[in-house]
Motif scaffolding. Structure first.
Motif, PDB file in Angstrom:
ATOM      1  N   GLY A   1      18.300  13.417  22.611  1.00 29.72           N
ATOM      2  CA  GLY A   1      16.938  13.944  22.539  1.00 29.72           C
ATOM      3  C   GLY A   1      15.954  13.027  21.855  1.00 29.72           C
ATOM      4  O   GLY A   1      14.736  13.240  21.955  1.00 29.72           O
ATOM      5  N   CYS A   2      16.429  12.034  21.128  1.00 32.74           N
ATOM      6  CA  CYS A   2      15.535  11.089  20.455  1.00 32.74           C
ATOM      7  C   CYS A   2      14.956  10.095  21.451  1.00 32.74           C
ATOM      8  O   CYS A   2      15.503   9.886  22.540  1.00 32.74           O
ATOM      9  CB  CYS A   2      16.295  10.338  19.359  1.00 32.74           C
ATOM     10  N   VAL A   3      13.858   9.467  21.065  1.00 37.74           N
ATOM     11  CA  VAL A   3      13.246   8.435  21.894  1.00 37.74           C
ATOM     12  C   VAL A   3      13.664   7.066  21.365  1.00 37.74           C
ATOM     13  O   VAL A   3      13.975   6.917  20.175  1.00 37.74           O
ATOM     14  CB  VAL A   3      11.705   8.560  21.905  1.00 37.74           C
ATOM     15  N   PRO A   4      13.697   6.046  22.214  1.00 40.97           N
ATOM     16  CA  PRO A   4      14.174   4.727  21.791  1.00 40.97           C
ATOM     17  C   PRO A   4      13.390   4.156  20.605  1.00 40.97           C
ATOM     18  O   PRO A   4      12.175   4.253  20.530  1.00 40.97           O
ATOM     19  CB  PRO A   4      13.974   3.870  23.046  1.00 40.97           C
ATOM     20  N   ASN A   5      14.120   3.566  19.684  1.00 42.27           N
ATOM     21  CA  ASN A   5      13.552   2.882  18.512  1.00 42.27           C
ATOM     22  C   ASN A   5      14.615   1.944  17.971  1.00 42.27           C
ATOM     23  O   ASN A   5      15.802   2.281  17.957  1.00 42.27           O
ATOM     24  CB  ASN A   5      13.153   3.890  17.427  1.00 42.27           C
ATOM     25  N   VAL A   6      14.210   0.760  17.545  1.00 38.03           N
ATOM     26  CA  VAL A   6      15.196  -0.230  17.099  1.00 38.03           C
ATOM     27  C   VAL A   6      15.007  -0.644  15.641  1.00 38.03           C
ATOM     28  O   VAL A   6      15.756  -1.483  15.144  1.00 38.03           O
ATOM     29  CB  VAL A   6      15.140  -1.488  17.998  1.00 38.03           C
ATOM     30  N   TRP A   7      14.037  -0.060  14.923  1.00 36.88           N
ATOM     31  CA  TRP A   7      13.708  -0.505  13.576  1.00 36.88           C
ATOM     32  C   TRP A   7      14.079   0.548  12.529  1.00 36.88           C
ATOM     33  O   TRP A   7      13.925   1.748  12.759  1.00 36.88           O
ATOM     34  CB  TRP A   7      12.218  -0.823  13.463  1.00 36.88           C
ATOM     35  N   PRO A   8      14.537   0.111  11.349  1.00 38.35           N
ATOM     36  CA  PRO A   8      14.877   1.060  10.274  1.00 38.35           C
ATOM     37  C   PRO A   8      13.654   1.802   9.723  1.00 38.35           C
ATOM     38  O   PRO A   8      13.761   2.944   9.264  1.00 38.35           O
ATOM     39  CB  PRO A   8      15.496   0.169   9.193  1.00 38.35           C
ATOM     40  N   TYR A   9      12.487   1.135   9.754  1.00 35.04           N
ATOM     41  CA  TYR A   9      11.262   1.712   9.205  1.00 35.04           C
ATOM     42  C   TYR A   9      10.165   1.722  10.266  1.00 35.04           C
ATOM     43  O   TYR A   9      10.186   0.905  11.193  1.00 35.04           O
ATOM     44  CB  TYR A   9      10.781   0.904   7.986  1.00 35.04           C
ATOM     45  N   ASP A  10       9.219   2.630  10.123  1.00 37.04           N
ATOM     46  CA  ASP A  10       8.089   2.612  11.042  1.00 37.04           C
ATOM     47  C   ASP A  10       6.991   1.708  10.490  1.00 37.04           C
ATOM     48  O   ASP A  10       7.144   1.092   9.426  1.00 37.04           O
ATOM     49  CB  ASP A  10       7.573   4.020  11.333  1.00 37.04           C
ATOM     50  N   GLU A  11       5.859   1.646  11.168  1.00 34.45           N
ATOM     51  CA  GLU A  11       4.778   0.740  10.765  1.00 34.45           C
ATOM     52  C   GLU A  11       4.116   1.150   9.457  1.00 34.45           C
ATOM     53  O   GLU A  11       3.430   0.350   8.819  1.00 34.45           O
ATOM     54  CB  GLU A  11       3.736   0.664  11.886  1.00 34.45           C
ATOM     55  N   ASN A  12       4.340   2.395   9.033  1.00 35.04           N
ATOM     56  CA  ASN A  12       3.779   2.862   7.763  1.00 35.04           C
ATOM     57  C   ASN A  12       4.753   2.706   6.602  1.00 35.04           C
ATOM     58  O   ASN A  12       4.465   3.134   5.481  1.00 35.04           O
ATOM     59  CB  ASN A  12       3.365   4.334   7.889  1.00 35.04           C
ATOM     60  N   GLY A  13       5.920   2.124   6.872  1.00 32.20           N
ATOM     61  CA  GLY A  13       6.916   1.933   5.822  1.00 32.20           C
ATOM     62  C   GLY A  13       7.794   3.142   5.564  1.00 32.20           C
ATOM     63  O   GLY A  13       8.495   3.206   4.541  1.00 32.20           O
ATOM     64  N   THR A  14       7.805   4.094   6.487  1.00 36.41           N
ATOM     65  CA  THR A  14       8.646   5.288   6.348  1.00 36.41           C
ATOM     66  C   THR A  14      10.025   5.030   6.927  1.00 36.41           C
ATOM     67  O   THR A  14      10.147   4.550   8.062  1.00 36.41           O
ATOM     68  CB  THR A  14       8.007   6.487   7.067  1.00 36.41           C
ATOM     69  N   TYR A  15      11.058   5.337   6.155  1.00 38.38           N
ATOM     70  CA  TYR A  15      12.428   5.129   6.609  1.00 38.38           C
ATOM     71  C   TYR A  15      12.777   6.160   7.680  1.00 38.38           C
ATOM     72  O   TYR A  15      12.551   7.359   7.503  1.00 38.38           O
ATOM     73  CB  TYR A  15      13.390   5.247   5.425  1.00 38.38           C
ATOM     74  N   LEU A  16      13.300   5.674   8.803  1.00 36.78           N
ATOM     75  CA  LEU A  16      13.637   6.560   9.929  1.00 36.78           C
ATOM     76  C   LEU A  16      15.136   6.857   9.883  1.00 36.78           C
ATOM     77  O   LEU A  16      15.967   5.980  10.116  1.00 36.78           O
ATOM     78  CB  LEU A  16      13.263   5.867  11.248  1.00 36.78           C
ATOM     79  N   THR A  17      15.483   8.085   9.589  1.00 40.38           N
ATOM     80  CA  THR A  17      16.882   8.449   9.470  1.00 40.38           C
ATOM     81  C   THR A  17      17.105   9.845  10.047  1.00 40.38           C
ATOM     82  O   THR A  17      16.193  10.433  10.650  1.00 40.38           O
ATOM     83  CB  THR A  17      17.323   8.383   8.009  1.00 40.38           C
TER      84      THR A  17
END
Length: 287
Positions: free
Chosen positions: A266-282
């Motif tokens: 259900g998630c959308v593709p993403n390859v980075w640990p953090y977003d552009e605002n510096g928020t950790y994606l977990t």
């Protein structure tokens, strides 16, 4: 272009009429031929633009670039000739898949030179190596790894991880691009079954499967370079002691530490640990 001759006759009037008819026929045939040549010239110019460029292998397939007339026939005056179907310009729909060796010698070529330190905190030194027998430049692979680790959405965004590539001396970890068989053997030393398909991180060795580096996964098949960032971020994340997590919810970015190759859930593709605002994606931890 064929010239038609009038049939001789004793009747002078008929001979005179036949002569005028022949002249008119020649003029029409000449005009029809000029039209045909003009049309064919335009068709040939248009066809030369048909090319197909490959992806991961960097090869280009160029189709039959010139449409040619069908020989042995003369077009009727005032008609537009059609190019032979067998000569029509074509382009390969997809580039050929790269030839990926199943296994290699387990010895490596180290990328020369190094990079400036990026990030804050303790500087972690890394080398980039490519297994011998792989037709890829160690220097080019190293440049890609350098860019990934230096990206502000990468692990440097945690505020305490910094990276610098070296080519000799002591290092904290090594990024190794290797054949599937070599990756399997290295990963198996820690009981990991990568089945010729997956990457792993063991004992300071970030093992990158050549098959994944060149082909990505179905979700990232059209953006292979993007998927390479996921490989490096995921496996370096393990080196930094991050474990696997699951999708945080439908429509949300897939965390870099999620095993996306096994499904997006259900998630959308993403390859980075953090977003552009510096928020950790977990997401929720996977047992």
């Amino acid at each position: 272009m064929t010239a038609h001759k009038a049939t001789p006759s004793r009747d002078r009037r008929r001979r005179k009429g036949s002569g005028h008819a022949a002249a008119r026929g020649r003029r029409r045939s000449l005009w029809g031929g000029l039209v045909a040549l003009t049309v064919l010239g335009v068709t040939g110019l248009a066809a030369t633009g048909w090319t197909s460029l490959g992806g991961a292998g960097g090869r280009a397939d160029i189709g039959d670039a010139t449409a040619r007339p069908t020989h042995g026939s003369t077009p009727a005056p005032g008609t537009t000739p059609k190019p032979s179907p067998s000569r029509t310009a074509t382009a390969s729909p997809t580039p050929p898949k790269p030839d990926i060796p199943a296994s290699g010698p387990g010895t490596y070529i180290t990328a020369s030179g190094g990079s400036a330190a990026v990030g804050k905190g303790k500087v972690l030194r890394y080398r980039v190596e490519v297994e011998k027998g792989i037709d890829l430049s160690a220097a080019d692979v190293a440049r890609q790894v350098d860019r990934i680790l230096a990206d502000p959405r990468g692990w440097t965004a945690d505020g305490h991880s910094a990276f610098r590539r070296v080519s000799g001396g002591a290092s904290d970890f090594v990024v190794r691009l290797a054949t599937p068989g070599t990756v399997d053997r290295m990963c198996a030393t820690k009981g990991l079954d990568t089945g010729g398909q997956y990457n792993c991180s063991v004992d300071g060795n970030v093992m990158v499967n050549l098959r994944r580096w060149l082909l990505a996964t179905p979700v990232y098949a059209k953006t292979v370079g993007t998927y390479r960032a996921l490989i490096i971020n995921h496996e370096v994340g393990h080196f930094l002691q991050h474990g696997h997590v699951d999708c945080p919810g439908p429509g949300k970015p897939a965390p870099a530490m999620m095993q996306q190759i096994k499904g997006m859930h259900g998630c959308v593709p993403n390859v980075w640990p953090y977003d552009e605002n510096g928020t950790y994606l977990t997401g929720p931890a996977v047992p």
